[in-house]
Design a protein around this motif. Structure first.
Motif, mmCIF file in Angstrom:
data_model
loop_
_atom_site.group_PDB
_atom_site.id
_atom_site.type_symbol
_atom_site.label_atom_id
_atom_site.label_comp_id
_atom_site.label_asym_id
_atom_site.label_seq_id
_atom_site.Cartn_x
_atom_site.Cartn_y
_atom_site.Cartn_z
ATOM 1 N N CYS A 4 5.824 -6.570 0.574
ATOM 2 C CA CYS A 4 5.467 -7.694 1.153
ATOM 3 C C CYS A 4 3.750 -6.836 1.154
ATOM 4 C CB CYS A 4 5.751 -8.903 1.619
ATOM 5 S SG CYS A 4 4.717 -9.919 2.455
ATOM 6 N N CYS A 7 4.046 -8.086 5.504
ATOM 7 C CA CYS A 7 5.043 -7.219 6.403
ATOM 8 C C CYS A 7 5.553 -6.263 5.504
ATOM 9 C CB CYS A 7 6.222 -8.392 6.710
ATOM 10 S SG CYS A 7 7.508 -9.141 5.637
ATOM 11 N N CYS A 60 8.802 -13.206 5.393
ATOM 12 C CA CYS A 60 7.968 -13.158 6.567
ATOM 13 C C CYS A 60 7.438 -14.587 6.244
ATOM 14 C CB CYS A 60 7.003 -12.106 6.631
ATOM 15 S SG CYS A 60 5.390 -12.598 5.660
#
Ligand SMILES: [Zn+2]
Length: 88
Positions: A4, A7, A60
């Protein structure tokens, strides 16, 4: 493997939204598919979704705006680790 961009956690699927929530994943053959969540806990598998999609990290829950409305990019992102060179 993909990470990601928000995050930094390793993720193997993306939450995808158009009218409904679905999950975009890649199977072991590198084939992308969506699991569309239907009511009553049922889901439906489909190859392609509508082309107006937004994608978010399942960890997240932040939208990965660079992938929005770009399924090819989202699939490439999930395959990420296969390409060692960073793409722009
Ligand atoms: Zn994240």
């Amino acid at each position: 493997m993909a990470f990601c961009s928000r995050c930094g956690v390793e993720i193997d699927h993306l939450n995808a939204y158009d009218k409904h929530k679905s999950i975009l994943s890649i199977n072991s053959n590198g084939h992308a598919f969506y699991d569309l969540e239907i009511r009553d806990g049922r889901s439906q598998r489909t190859d392609r979704a509508d082309d107006t999609m937004s994608y978010e990290c399942p960890v997240c829950k932040q939208e990965l705006t660079e992938l929005a409305n770009d399924e090819d990019k989202a699939v490439a992102f999930l395959k990420g680790a296969e390409s060692k060179h960073g793409e722009k």
